[in-house]
Every structure is written in structure tokens, then in C-alpha cells.
Design a protein around this motif. Sequence first.
Motif, PDB file in Angstrom:
ATOM      1  N   VAL A 242       0.800  -1.217   0.000  1.00 33.03           N
ATOM      2  CA  VAL A 242       0.000   0.000   0.000  1.00 33.03           C
ATOM      3  C   VAL A 242       0.834   1.270   0.000  1.00 33.03           C
ATOM      4  CG1 VAL A 242      -1.945  -1.121   1.096  1.00 33.03           C
ATOM      5  CG2 VAL A 242      -0.215  -0.079   2.520  1.00 33.03           C
ATOM      6  N   ASP A 243       2.130   1.181   0.291  1.00 36.43           N
ATOM      7  CA  ASP A 243       2.903   2.405   0.402  1.00 36.43           C
ATOM      8  C   ASP A 243       4.386   2.079   0.331  1.00 36.43           C
ATOM      9  OD1 ASP A 243       3.365   5.056   0.670  1.00 36.43           O
ATOM     10  OD2 ASP A 243       2.981   5.159   2.819  1.00 36.43           O
ATOM     11  N   ARG A 244       5.167   3.083  -0.089  1.00 30.61           N
ATOM     12  CA  ARG A 244       6.621   2.981  -0.047  1.00 30.61           C
ATOM     13  C   ARG A 244       7.114   4.012   0.952  1.00 30.61           C
ATOM     14  NH1 ARG A 244       9.478   1.312  -5.540  1.00 30.61           N
ATOM     15  NH2 ARG A 244       7.992  -0.260  -6.262  1.00 30.61           N
ATOM     16  N   ILE A 245       8.152   3.647   1.694  1.00 31.59           N
ATOM     17  CA  ILE A 245       8.564   4.512   2.781  1.00 31.59           C
ATOM     18  C   ILE A 245      10.051   4.307   3.059  1.00 31.59           C
ATOM     19  CG2 ILE A 245       7.991   2.806   4.570  1.00 31.59           C
ATOM     20  CD1 ILE A 245       6.910   5.126   6.253  1.00 31.59           C
ATOM     21  N   ARG A 246      10.697   5.362   3.530  1.00 28.12           N
ATOM     22  CA  ARG A 246      12.103   5.288   3.952  1.00 28.12           C
ATOM     23  C   ARG A 246      12.116   4.993   5.447  1.00 28.12           C
ATOM     24  NH1 ARG A 246      16.739   8.606   1.843  1.00 28.12           N
ATOM     25  NH2 ARG A 246      18.395   8.555   3.418  1.00 28.12           N
ATOM     26  N   LEU A 247      12.858   3.976   5.852  1.00 27.86           N
ATOM     27  CA  LEU A 247      12.846   3.550   7.244  1.00 27.86           C
ATOM     28  C   LEU A 247      14.258   3.424   7.805  1.00 27.86           C
ATOM     29  CD1 LEU A 247      10.203   0.661   7.064  1.00 27.86           C
ATOM     30  CD2 LEU A 247       9.823   3.008   7.842  1.00 27.86           C
TER      31      LEU A 247
ATOM     32  N   ASP B 171       9.349  11.266  13.536  1.00 28.05           N
ATOM     33  CA  ASP B 171       8.018  10.625  13.597  1.00 28.05           C
ATOM     34  C   ASP B 171       7.935   9.487  14.594  1.00 28.05           C
ATOM     35  OD1 ASP B 171       9.615   8.747  12.393  1.00 28.05           O
ATOM     36  OD2 ASP B 171       8.648   8.871  10.425  1.00 28.05           O
ATOM     37  N   ARG B 172       8.996   9.296  15.388  1.00 29.99           N
ATOM     38  CA  ARG B 172       9.052   8.265  16.435  1.00 29.99           C
ATOM     39  C   ARG B 172       9.009   6.843  15.875  1.00 29.99           C
ATOM     40  NH1 ARG B 172       7.938  10.874  21.495  1.00 29.99           N
ATOM     41  NH2 ARG B 172       7.570   8.870  22.514  1.00 29.99           N
ATOM     42  N   ARG B 173       9.328   6.667  14.602  1.00 26.17           N
ATOM     43  CA  ARG B 173       9.219   5.341  13.998  1.00 26.17           C
ATOM     44  C   ARG B 173      10.590   4.686  13.798  1.00 26.17           C
ATOM     45  NH1 ARG B 173       4.793   5.854   9.194  1.00 26.17           N
ATOM     46  NH2 ARG B 173       6.409   7.186   8.304  1.00 26.17           N
ATOM     47  N   ILE B 174      10.663   3.413  14.125  1.00 22.67           N
ATOM     48  CA  ILE B 174      11.853   2.583  13.955  1.00 22.67           C
ATOM     49  C   ILE B 174      11.398   1.246  13.385  1.00 22.67           C
ATOM     50  CG2 ILE B 174      13.659   1.284  15.161  1.00 22.67           C
ATOM     51  CD1 ILE B 174      13.772   3.538  17.203  1.00 22.67           C
ATOM     52  N   ALA B 175      12.155   0.698  12.463  1.00 26.62           N
ATOM     53  CA  ALA B 175      11.789  -0.569  11.846  1.00 26.62           C
ATOM     54  C   ALA B 175      12.643  -1.702  12.409  1.00 26.62           C
ATOM     55  CB  ALA B 175      11.969  -0.482  10.333  1.00 26.62           C
ATOM     56  N   MET B 176      11.983  -2.736  12.900  1.00 22.42           N
ATOM     57  CA  MET B 176      12.664  -3.924  13.391  1.00 22.42           C
ATOM     58  C   MET B 176      12.748  -4.955  12.263  1.00 22.42           C
ATOM     59  SD  MET B 176      13.400  -3.196  16.506  1.00 22.42           S
ATOM     60  CE  MET B 176      14.057  -4.824  16.923  1.00 22.42           C
ATOM     61  N   ILE B 177      13.948  -5.522  12.085  1.00 21.89           N
ATOM     62  CA  ILE B 177      14.127  -6.553  11.066  1.00 21.89           C
ATOM     63  C   ILE B 177      15.296  -7.445  11.474  1.00 21.89           C
ATOM     64  CG2 ILE B 177      15.681  -5.175   9.623  1.00 21.89           C
ATOM     65  CD1 ILE B 177      14.125  -6.426   7.176  1.00 21.89           C
ATOM     66  N   GLN B 178      15.238  -8.693  11.089  1.00 18.88           N
ATOM     67  CA  GLN B 178      16.309  -9.619  11.419  1.00 18.88           C
ATOM     68  C   GLN B 178      17.378  -9.638  10.321  1.00 18.88           C
ATOM     69  OE1 GLN B 178      15.333 -13.147  14.192  1.00 18.88           O
ATOM     70  NE2 GLN B 178      14.183 -13.509  12.305  1.00 18.88           N
ATOM     71  N   PRO B 179      18.661  -9.618  10.716  1.00 18.65           N
ATOM     72  CA  PRO B 179      19.722  -9.864   9.737  1.00 18.65           C
ATOM     73  C   PRO B 179      19.811 -11.363   9.473  1.00 18.65           C
ATOM     74  CG  PRO B 179      20.681  -9.556  11.903  1.00 18.65           C
ATOM     75  CD  PRO B 179      19.191  -9.341  12.060  1.00 18.65           C
ATOM     76  N   GLN B 180      20.322 -11.736   8.310  1.00 18.38           N
ATOM     77  CA  GLN B 180      20.436 -13.148   7.969  1.00 18.38           C
ATOM     78  C   GLN B 180      21.646 -13.815   8.620  1.00 18.38           C
ATOM     79  OE1 GLN B 180      19.972 -14.038   3.777  1.00 18.38           O
ATOM     80  NE2 GLN B 180      18.579 -12.327   3.484  1.00 18.38           N
TER      81      GLN B 180
END
Length: 210
Positions: free
Chosen positions: A7-12, A48-57
Amino acid sequence: MPMSGAVDRIRLSIFPLSGALLFPGLQLPLHIFEPRYRAMVSDALARDRRIAMIQPQAPAEGAPLFAVGCLGKIEDVEALEDGGFNILLAGVARFRVLRELDVSTPFRQIEAQLLADDPDEVLSAVERAGFEREARTFADAQGYSVDWDSVARLDDQSLINGVSQIAPFDFAAKQALLEAPGLAARCELLIQLMQFFGRRDADDDEVTLQ
């Protein structure tokens, strides 16, 4: 298997952390002490107080990322005397990584596509009953003490996403849960994982999907 529509593209700004997954609608407490992630939190608080959580491989510095993570919003923050932070991150939406960006910041950034999950999706009565039955079997086998009355009062999203976030599975299994394309698919996968991990005896080596 195709995932939910984008639904959207965003820089994180991303916090790549193995084993620490966040799901939409849930919370994740984090202790931030590394200078680059202190900078990331300060930047997020100023914007915007936003942080993206993601796992490294892999655990190596700059390791490639898995394809899907979860965007979080800082709901609560405690600034510590040593310059670190204790934060409470609330899951907002899953995202798919499109590309990593070339940035001058000490923390990594990506271009991502938010995924359109249905917040109103529910399980059928049969699916819910099957999950609770398997969860009881798994908890008993592992020696966990569970308040099943409280479990019964949880809505389907809170139950399935909550168990997915805290379940004692390896990082690959939890990543598969995060990538599941909907609540019913995540529920089915959780049942399969509880059956798989539940096969190990107390004296066995850890069972993993690796």
C-alpha cells in the motif's frame, strides 16, 4: 506464496536484531546502548518516532537482511544517564524491503513497502479450537504454566501474533511466522511449529529449522 498487497513505499531507519521480532498490534521493550542506535532513537524522536525492526540473515556487521520486518512507533521512552534509552516500541505494520539505501547516518536505512494486512481478520471456530488444543499440548510438554482463562479471552489477532512473538522457536521459524501472509496462515504455521519443536525431549539437542 504471495503476500498481502502493498500500500505504500517509505524510507525507514532499521534496527537489525536477530531473534527480536515485533508484530503489528504488539509491543517490544528495548534497551538501546550502542552509539549508532542511540543516534537512531534520537533521530526518530525528533521526527516521527518510527523505527523498523528486522532480522539480519547472519550476525556479521552489515549482513543482508531478511525480506520482511515490522515498523514500530516509540510509545514510551526513558532517557538514561549514560546516554542510552529504554524504549517501548509498538508494532504498526509489516513491511517488505525493496533496497538498502546509501546513507551517511551511523544507522542503516532502507526503502520499504508497507504490507496491507487485514486488522479485522479472524479465525474460524475450528481454527481457534485447533490452535488452543495444540498450544495446551505444547505448553504441557515444555513445562510452561499458562493462564488458559486469560488466553481464552484474547482476540484472535492478539493471540496468534502474541504467541508468534514470544514463542521459544529459532530465528528462522519466527521469521517464517512474520512472513506468513495472513492470520489463518500464521495460525496454521504456528501449529506446525509447535508440533515440530514439541518433538524434542529434554535431553535432546535444540531442534531448529536450520
